[in-house]
Design a protein around this motif. Structure first.
Motif, PDB file in Angstrom:
ATOM      1  N   LEU A  25     -10.134 -67.477 -21.363  1.00  0.00           N
ATOM      2  CA  LEU A  25      -8.774 -67.100 -21.124  1.00  0.00           C
ATOM      3  C   LEU A  25      -8.146 -67.532 -19.791  1.00  0.00           C
ATOM      4  O   LEU A  25      -6.642 -67.514 -19.944  1.00  0.00           O
ATOM      5  CB  LEU A  25      -9.156 -65.095 -20.592  1.00  0.00           C
TER       6      LEU A  25
ATOM      7  N   LEU B 156     -11.809 -63.932 -30.041  1.00  0.00           N
ATOM      8  CA  LEU B 156     -13.173 -64.556 -29.429  1.00  0.00           C
ATOM      9  C   LEU B 156     -13.357 -62.821 -29.322  1.00  0.00           C
ATOM     10  O   LEU B 156     -14.938 -63.044 -29.222  1.00  0.00           O
ATOM     11  CB  LEU B 156     -12.159 -63.841 -28.177  1.00  0.00           C
TER      12      LEU B 156
ATOM     13  N   ARG C 246      -4.117 -61.692 -31.345  1.00  0.00           N
ATOM     14  CA  ARG C 246      -4.717 -62.237 -32.078  1.00  0.00           C
ATOM     15  C   ARG C 246      -6.119 -63.568 -31.526  1.00  0.00           C
ATOM     16  O   ARG C 246      -6.682 -63.653 -32.001  1.00  0.00           O
ATOM     17  CB  ARG C 246      -3.893 -63.789 -32.482  1.00  0.00           C
ATOM     18  N   ILE C 247      -5.980 -63.544 -29.590  1.00  0.00           N
ATOM     19  CA  ILE C 247      -7.015 -63.950 -29.792  1.00  0.00           C
ATOM     20  C   ILE C 247      -8.157 -62.624 -29.087  1.00  0.00           C
ATOM     21  O   ILE C 247      -9.235 -63.328 -29.133  1.00  0.00           O
ATOM     22  CB  ILE C 247      -6.256 -64.582 -28.023  1.00  0.00           C
TER      23      ILE C 247
END
Length: 488
Positions: free
Chosen positions: A118, A486, A481-482
Motif C-alpha cells: 500500500l 489484497l 477494490r484494493i
C-alpha cells in the motif's frame, strides 16, 4: 560537589567490620548536578558514533584487566566473597562489556524496512536512538557483574550514565567510574552518586531519561512509584525463588554438583541461584545423598580458605534464620547443618521434606540454604516450581525431556543440565516476569532497552493520495477494490 556534602557514611567490610572507606551522602541537589553534567557530556559521547564508543569501551576494558588484582581486593573487602568468586564475576562482566561494545552498531544502526504494497511510493527506515542519560541503581551481591549489564549496554548504545551503587559496595562503584576515566573516558559520561535509599529516590526524580534497577522486589516497586511521577521508564531486575528440576533419567552427579553451586556460591546471595530442588521420587534418595556429601564439604568463613564468605548485608542473616525456622515448623528436616545462630557468617544448610506453604519454599531467602523436596512426576515438579510469585529463572536436569520441561517453566531464563549458564552468554537477554520484574539487560534486547525506536518514512514519488480532505468518491472506490484484491 563532594566538598559541599556534609553527611557521610562508612562502607564496612563484612570480613572484619573495618571501614573500607567513607563516602558522601549525596542529596537531591548533588544528584541533580551529576545528572546535568552527564546530560552535557552525553551529546559528545553520542557524537563519537559506534566506532568511537567501541574504542573507548575497549580502553576501559583493558584498564580493568590491568588493575584486576586491585578490583578483586575491593570487591572482597566490601562483599566478603572469596577472591576466586570475585575474579569470576569480573571475568563475566568484561565479556559483557566486550560484547555490548562490539555489537551495538549491528543491533541499533539505521536500516531499511519494506513499506508494504500500500505504501510502495514511500521509503521506510528504522533506527534506535539513545535516551540520553540513564540512571543505574545497582545491587551489592555482584557489584561488578550485575550493574555492568546496564552500564556497558547503556554506554554502548550512546547514553551517559549516572550510577548509584549499593550503600554496601560504594567503593566498587567509584572504582569502576575511576577506571573509565583513567582509560580516557570523557568526563561526565560516567557519573557516580553515593548514599542510602534517599539518594536512589533522588536519582529517580532527577530528570534521567530511564532508570535501570537491580535489587529486591520491594525496592523495585518503590523505584517504579518514584519514576511514575514523571513517567520515567524503568527496567526492573528483582528477586527470584529459582527451582531446579531433577528428572529420573538425570545425571545425578552433575545435578548434585550444580545444585550445590547454584545454592551456596556467593553464600547464596544470588538472585538466579537455586533455592529449591524438586527431584523425582525414583532418584530422590540417591540425589539427596550426593547433595549432602557435597554440602558437608563446604565451610563459610572470613579466611582465604573458606569457600563461602559472610553475608554482605548483616540483616539478611535474620531472613535466613527465620526461613530455616519456618521450614522446620512446616515439617522440614535438617539434612546437613544446624539452625543458623547469630552473626553474619552462616554455614550452609540443606533442608529436605519442607512443606510447600513454608516461606523457605515461597519467599526469596538469599542465603546459604537449599530445600530439596520429593515429587512423584515432573508434571508435579513443574507445577510446584511455577507456584510462586517470582519468575526469574530455573534449571532442569534430564537426558530426554530437558527442553520440554524448560519450556514449561515460568521465567525469563532456563538452563538445561547446568545452572546459571545463561548469565554467561552475552547474546542472551536477562530478566524475569511477575515479582522478578520486567525489561531485559544483556544481548540485543539489552541494547535496545537503552534506546528507543524511531521510524522515518520519505515519499519517493506521488501515488494515489488518500490523506487529503479532497479525496473523491472515485478514489474511495479504488480503495475498496484494493481491499478486496489484497485481503478478501
Amino acid at each position: 560537589m563532594d566538598a559541599m556534602t556534609t553527611a557521610t557514611f562508612d562502607s564496612l567490610s563484612p570480613l572484619d567490620g573495618t571501614v573500607v572507606r567513607t563516602f558522601p551522602v549525596h542529596d537531591a541537589d548533588d544528584v541533580a548536578t551529576s545528572v546535568a553534567r552527564a546530560r552535557r557530556a552525553a551529546r559528545d559521547w553520542r557524537s563519537l558514533g559506534f566506532a568511537g564508543r567501541r574504542r573507548a569501551l575497549a580502553a576501559w576494558r583493558r584498564d580493568i584487566v590491568a588493575h584486576l588484582d586491585d578490583l578483586i581486593a575491593v570487591v572482597r573487602a566490601e562483599t566478603g566473597k572469596p577472591a576466586g568468586d570475585a575474579r569470576l564475576e569480573i571475568m563475566l562482566a568484561l565479556d559483557h562489556l566486550a560484547w555490548a561494545a562490539s555489537h551495538a552498531r549491528r543491533v541499533l544502526r539505521w536500516r531499511a524496512v519494506f513499506p508494504g504494497p500500500l505504501m510502495l511510493n514511500q521509503s521506510a527506515s528504522l533506527g534506535y536512538v539513545p535516551y540520553g542519560v540513564i540512571g543505574v541503581i545497582g545491587p551489592w551481591n555482584y557489584p561488578v557483574f550485575t550493574p555492568m549489564g546496564s552500564l556497558a549496554y547503556a554506554l554502548a548504545a550512546g547514553n551517559a550514565v549516572v550510577f548509584k551503587p549499593s550503600e554496601y559496595t560504594p567503593a566498587v562503584g567509584t572504582w569502576l567510574r575511576d577506571s573509565f576515566v583513567r582509560a580516557g573516558g570523557p568526563a561526565g559520561v560516567f557519573e557516580v552518586v553515593t548514599g542510602l535509599g534517599a539518594t536512589g529516590a533522588a536519582l529517580c526524580r532527577a530528570g534521567v531519561d530511564k532508570v535501570a534497577f537491580t535489587g529486591s522486589t520491594a525496592t523495585g516497586k518503590a523505584v517504579m512509584a518514584a519514576c511514575a511521577e514523571s513517567l520515567t521508564p524503568v527496567v526492573i531486575e528483582a528477586g527470584g525463588k529459582d527451582a531446579l528440576l531433577v528428572d529420573e533419567d538425570a545425571d545425578l552427579d552433575a545435578a548434585a554438583e550444580a545444585a550445590v553451586w547454584g545454592a551456596y556460591s556467593n553464600a547464596g546471595q544470588t538472585c538466579i541461584g537455586i533455592e529449591r530442588v524438586y527431584a523425582h521420587t525414583r532418584v530422590y534418595d540417591r540425589f539427596v545423598e550426593k547433595v549432602a556429601e557435597r554440602t558437608a564439604e563446604l565451610r563459610a568463613g572470613v579466611d582465604d580458605a573458606a569457600r563461602l564468605g559472610p553475608m554482605t548485608m548483616p540483616r539478611q542473616g535474620d531472613v535466613v534464620r527465620a526461613h530455616v525456622a519456618d521450614a522446620l515448623a512446616h515439617g522440614g528436616t535438617l539434612r546437613v547443618g544446624t539452625a543458623p545462630g547469630g552473626g553474619s557468617t552462616l554455614q550452609p544448610v540443606l533442608l529436605v521434606g519442607v512443606g510447600e506453604e513454608s516461606t523457605a519454599v515461597r519467599e526469596e531467602t538469599f542465603g546459604p540454604t537449599l530445600v530439596v523436596n520429593r515429587v512423584a512426576s515432573m508434571e508435579e515438579a513443574v507445577d510446584r516450581a511455577n507456584a510462586v510469585r517470582y519468575g526469574l529463572s530455573g534449571s532442569v536436569f534430564s537426558r530426554r525431556r530437558g527442553r520440554e520441561l524448560a519450556a514449561r517453566l515460568r521465567g525469563g531464563m532456563v538452563a538445561i543440565n547446568s545452572v546459571i549458564a545463561f548469565a554467561a552468554v552475552p547474546a542472551l537477554p536477562f530478566g524475569g516476569v511477575g515479582d522478578s520484574g520486567f525489561g531485559r539487560i544483556h544481548g540485543a534486547d539489552g541494547l535496545r532497552e537503552f534506546a528507543y525506536a524511531r521510524a522515518i518514512t520519505r515519499q519517493r514519488f506521488p501515488l494515489l493520495t488518500l490523506t487529503t480532505m479532497r479525496r473523491t468518491p472515485g478514489v474511495d472506490r479504488i480503495v475498496e477494490r484494493i481491499i478486496r484484491a489484497l485481503y478478501g
